[in-house]
Write an enzyme that holds these catalytic residues in place. Structure first.
Site, short mmCIF file in Angstrom:
data_model
loop_
_atom_site.label_atom_id
_atom_site.label_comp_id
_atom_site.label_asym_id
_atom_site.label_seq_id
_atom_site.Cartn_x
_atom_site.Cartn_y
_atom_site.Cartn_z
N ASN A 1 22.09 -0.82 -20.22
CA ASN A 1 20.88 -0.15 -21.05
C ASN A 1 21.16 0.87 -21.74
OD1 ASN A 1 21.16 1.40 -18.54
ND2 ASN A 1 19.16 1.90 -18.84
N CYS B 1 15.81 3.20 -16.93
CA CYS B 1 15.50 3.19 -15.45
C CYS B 1 14.20 4.13 -15.35
CB CYS B 1 16.68 3.42 -14.69
SG CYS B 1 17.29 5.04 -15.13
N GLU C 1 23.43 12.93 -9.48
CA GLU C 1 24.29 13.22 -10.53
C GLU C 1 23.68 14.62 -11.22
OE1 GLU C 1 24.32 9.65 -12.86
OE2 GLU C 1 26.17 9.08 -11.74
N THR D 1 19.53 -2.19 -7.76
CA THR D 1 19.62 -1.96 -6.35
C THR D 1 20.33 -2.80 -5.74
OG1 THR D 1 17.34 -0.61 -6.59
CG2 THR D 1 18.01 -1.69 -4.50
N GLY E 1 23.05 1.07 -11.75
CA GLY E 1 23.02 -0.27 -11.94
C GLY E 1 21.70 -0.81 -11.15
N GLU F 1 23.20 5.15 -8.28
CA GLU F 1 21.90 5.43 -8.94
C GLU F 1 21.49 3.99 -9.64
OE1 GLU F 1 20.82 8.28 -9.60
OE2 GLU F 1 22.45 9.52 -9.01
N THR G 1 22.94 -4.79 -6.47
CA THR G 1 24.30 -4.56 -6.73
C THR G 1 24.70 -3.36 -5.96
OG1 THR G 1 24.08 -5.33 -8.85
CG2 THR G 1 26.16 -4.40 -8.25
P1 NDP Z 1 23.80 -4.58 -12.61
O1 NDP Z 1 23.61 -4.05 -11.06
O2 NDP Z 1 23.64 -6.00 -12.57
O3 NDP Z 1 25.21 -4.12 -13.07
C1 NDP Z 1 25.73 -2.77 -13.24
C2 NDP Z 1 27.18 -2.55 -13.47
O4 NDP Z 1 27.57 -3.00 -12.07
C3 NDP Z 1 27.62 -3.40 -14.41
O5 NDP Z 1 28.87 -2.77 -15.04
C4 NDP Z 1 28.18 -4.65 -13.65
O6 NDP Z 1 29.02 -5.35 -14.13
C5 NDP Z 1 28.66 -3.99 -12.34
N1 NDP Z 1 28.75 -4.92 -11.17
C6 NDP Z 1 28.04 -6.13 -11.00
N2 NDP Z 1 28.41 -6.47 -9.97
C7 NDP Z 1 29.31 -5.73 -9.13
C8 NDP Z 1 30.13 -5.68 -8.05
N3 NDP Z 1 30.20 -6.83 -7.21
N4 NDP Z 1 31.19 -4.87 -7.87
C9 NDP Z 1 31.23 -3.90 -8.96
N5 NDP Z 1 30.44 -3.81 -9.92
C10 NDP Z 1 29.64 -4.91 -10.09
O7 NDP Z 1 22.78 -3.77 -13.32
P2 NDP Z 1 22.42 -4.06 -14.80
O8 NDP Z 1 23.68 -3.77 -15.64
O9 NDP Z 1 21.69 -5.10 -15.10
O10 NDP Z 1 21.68 -2.64 -15.12
C11 NDP Z 1 20.44 -2.51 -14.95
C12 NDP Z 1 19.80 -1.82 -13.66
O11 NDP Z 1 20.23 -0.52 -13.86
C13 NDP Z 1 18.54 -1.65 -13.63
O12 NDP Z 1 18.05 -2.02 -12.16
C14 NDP Z 1 18.10 -0.38 -13.68
O13 NDP Z 1 17.10 0.26 -13.18
C15 NDP Z 1 19.57 0.45 -13.23
N6 NDP Z 1 19.53 1.65 -13.97
C16 NDP Z 1 19.66 2.73 -13.25
C17 NDP Z 1 19.60 4.04 -13.53
C18 NDP Z 1 19.83 5.31 -12.75
O14 NDP Z 1 19.87 6.03 -13.21
N7 NDP Z 1 19.04 5.18 -11.38
C19 NDP Z 1 19.98 4.37 -15.01
C20 NDP Z 1 20.01 2.92 -15.61
C21 NDP Z 1 19.92 1.93 -15.02
P3 NDP Z 1 28.64 -6.76 -15.19
O15 NDP Z 1 27.58 -6.11 -16.28
O16 NDP Z 1 29.76 -7.12 -16.01
O17 NDP Z 1 28.15 -7.73 -14.44
#
Ligand code: NDP
Length: 480
Positions: free
Chosen positions: A151, A283, A461, A229, A227, A249, A231
């Site tokens: 994002n 987020c 963080e 929750t 990413g 996060e 994951t």
């Molecule tokens: P994901 O959890 O799908 O992915 C986040 C990252 O993790 C990506 O690089 C993804 O790779 C990677 N990933 C996925 N599966 C695995 C695994 N088994 N092992 C290690 N890494 C893995 O999230 P999104 O990319 O869809 O992002 C959106 C989410 O992020 C929303 O829920 C949002 O709220 C949250 N978010 C939270 C923030 C915070 O600060 N709390 C800030 C911004 C977003 P790939 O994309 O290649 O699958």
């Protein structure tokens, strides 16, 4: 076609398997590049490079590290336009947003930690009566893993990398496979800034394979992850039994609580931003809007008029307010939630449909959508949608507002609009979130602790919290 490569030991290399993933442009739905589908062998090579670099990098002076981070920051600023256009093309966000928020913030992340590391210090404790003094060493962990979402691609990627390397660690990092381009471009900047080879290694690929190889690597000491929750829970299940340090996060479903005594115009303009900035894919967006009953009808009328005036369109146009969503599956997920809302008796007050701008008919555009709900228990009020969709409902009392705000599994941030100081203090105490904004949204001071409560994550963080995460405290006790 843009071919992205892994960045290992300061070199750009193809994936060992020679397997690739298509990269789509959200603005028009076309494939415009390919990225490595890296496997655990690529991750191992990155680890080996990082591990080799660690013995030297961890011993560089703070001034040397700080100067390199400052140089990276300067080079990002010098290339702002190029990075902003690349980020917009890869993610679908308006170029003007990438140019005013994403890339400047990525530069700030490096600048901030370049300074913070020179001010980072540790405690000493004089053990009176024992003739002994304790002091705390804060040593870098070694090789750490940084995994970030799509994002705010470069913004969040660098938010992890900058403190990790400032503290003397070497990094194996993975951006989201959906938005890899600016992370790829960062490699060149790091080389030009003189970052020694192997200090930062960037591996592209899918979460389930490349990401998985990072989180289960036996020698990677810590995982900083942003990413979803689910994951995050998977990462904790994998990495916690290996005793890795974890910073998670995660998702949010943030309340925006509006009292009648607020500064109305300021609230209204900010609420449009906090609802729909970055297509609602932040987020911290306030996706549940609760309005005191006595101004509820007025709010709906004024808010909807402003939302309808937002222009949805191609991200490269100057007058675009809402660009494309990041991917087709994500757009379909958001549309599905709009349907769920209707099935649960929600009323779509505006929006709700796909948009097909001229010459961009295959792009992933949605109207900003406002849904009126009558129950806090409906799925659109409980589950993270992460798109341009907000819900509105009214409340009568302060107690009711607080109860509604806290009655979700998430706890990332909350926004409160009121001029009543006592109420502001009560809410700040009682809201179950990591961040509370009062009469504002998204002012970010990089010194503050950043993170969520409940299902929104573990750890913080920002500022010295990040430097503490990326170091191991060691107590040394000397008797004299
Ligand atoms: P994901 O959890 O799908 O992915 C986040 C990252 O993790 C990506 O690089 C993804 O790779 C990677 N990933 C996925 N599966 C695995 C695994 N088994 N092992 C290690 N890494 C893995 O999230 P999104 O990319 O869809 O992002 C959106 C989410 O992020 C929303 O829920 C949002 O709220 C949250 N978010 C939270 C923030 C915070 O600060 N709390 C800030 C911004 C977003 P790939 O994309 O290649 O699958």
């Amino acid at each position: 076609m843009l071919t992205i490569q892994n960045f290992i030991n300061g070199d750009f290399v193809d994936p060992i398997s020679d397997e690739w993933i298509d990269n789509y442009c959200p603005a028009n739905g076309f494939v415009y590049g390919k990225i490595p589908d890296s496997n655990k062998n690529d991750v191992q090579n990155a680890y080996l490079a990082a591990s080799k670099a660690f013995s030297t990098w961890s011993k560089t002076t703070l001034e040397e590290r700080s100067n390199i981070l400052l140089k990276i920051s300067e080079l990002l600023e010098a290339n702002l336009e190029h990075f902003a256009k690349a980020e917009s093309k890869d993610n679908g966000k308006p170029v003007k947003l990438a140019a005013s928020i994403d890339i400047p913030r990525a530069a700030s992340n490096f600048r901030f930690f370049a300074h913070a590391i020179t001010q980072f210090s540790s405690e000493s404790h004089d053990s009176i009566g024992f003739n002994a003094t304790n002091y705390t060493l804060r040593q870098p962990l070694g090789v750490v893993g940084c995994i970030s979402p799509w994002n705010l691609p470069l913004y969040l990627f660098t938010w992890k990398i900058a403190p990790a390397i400032a503290a003397g660690n070497c990094v194996v990092a993975k951006p989201s496979e959906i938005t890899p381009v600016t992370a790829y471009l960062l490699g060149d900047i790091c080389n030009a800034a003189g970052l020694p080879k192997g200090v930062l290694n960037i591996i592209h690929g899918k979460g389930e394979s490349t990401g998985q190889a990072i989180i289960e690597h036996p020698e990677i000491k810590a995982i900083s992850f942003t990413g979803g929750t689910s994951t995050g829970a998977h990462i904790a299940r994998t990495a916690a039994p290996m005793f890795k340090k974890l910073s998670l996060e995660l998702g949010g479903k943030n309340p925006n609580i509006i009292f009648a005594d607020c500064d109305y115009d300021d609230m209204l303009n900010t609420t449009v931003r906090s609802s729909f900035s970055n297509q609602g894919q932040i987020c911290l967006c306030g996706s549940r809007i609760y309005v005191e009953a006595k101004i509820y009808e007025q709010f709906k009328t004024d808010f909807i008029a402003k939302v309808k005036a937002l222009k949805v369109g191609p991200p490269n146009l100057d007058d675009t307010d809402i660009g494309a969503l990041v991917s087709k599956p994500h757009m379909e997920k958001v549309l599905q939630y709009i349907n769920i809302a209707k099935q649960e008796n929600g009323t779509v007050l505006c929006g709700g449909n796909q948009v097909k701008p001229e010459n961009h008919e295959q792009g992933y555009y949605l109207e900003p959508t406002v849904i009126e709900v009558s129950s806090n228990l409906c799925r659109v009020n409980q589950e993270e949608i992460f798109g341009p969709v907000v819900t509105v409902m009214s409340f009568e009392t302060e107690t009711e507002a607080l109860q509604l705000a806290n009655a979700v599994k998430y706890g990332l941030s909350a926004t409160l609009w009121t001029n009543n100081l006592k109420r502001c203090m009560r809410f700040s105490q009682e809201l179950q979130t990591g961040i509370v904004w009062v009469n504002t949204w998204m002012i970010r001071d990089l010194r503050t602790p950043f993170g969520g409560a409940k299902a929104s994550g573990v750890g913080r963080e920002g500022g010295f919290e990040a430097l503490r995460f990326f170091t191991e405290p060691k107590n040394v006790c000397i008797k004299y």
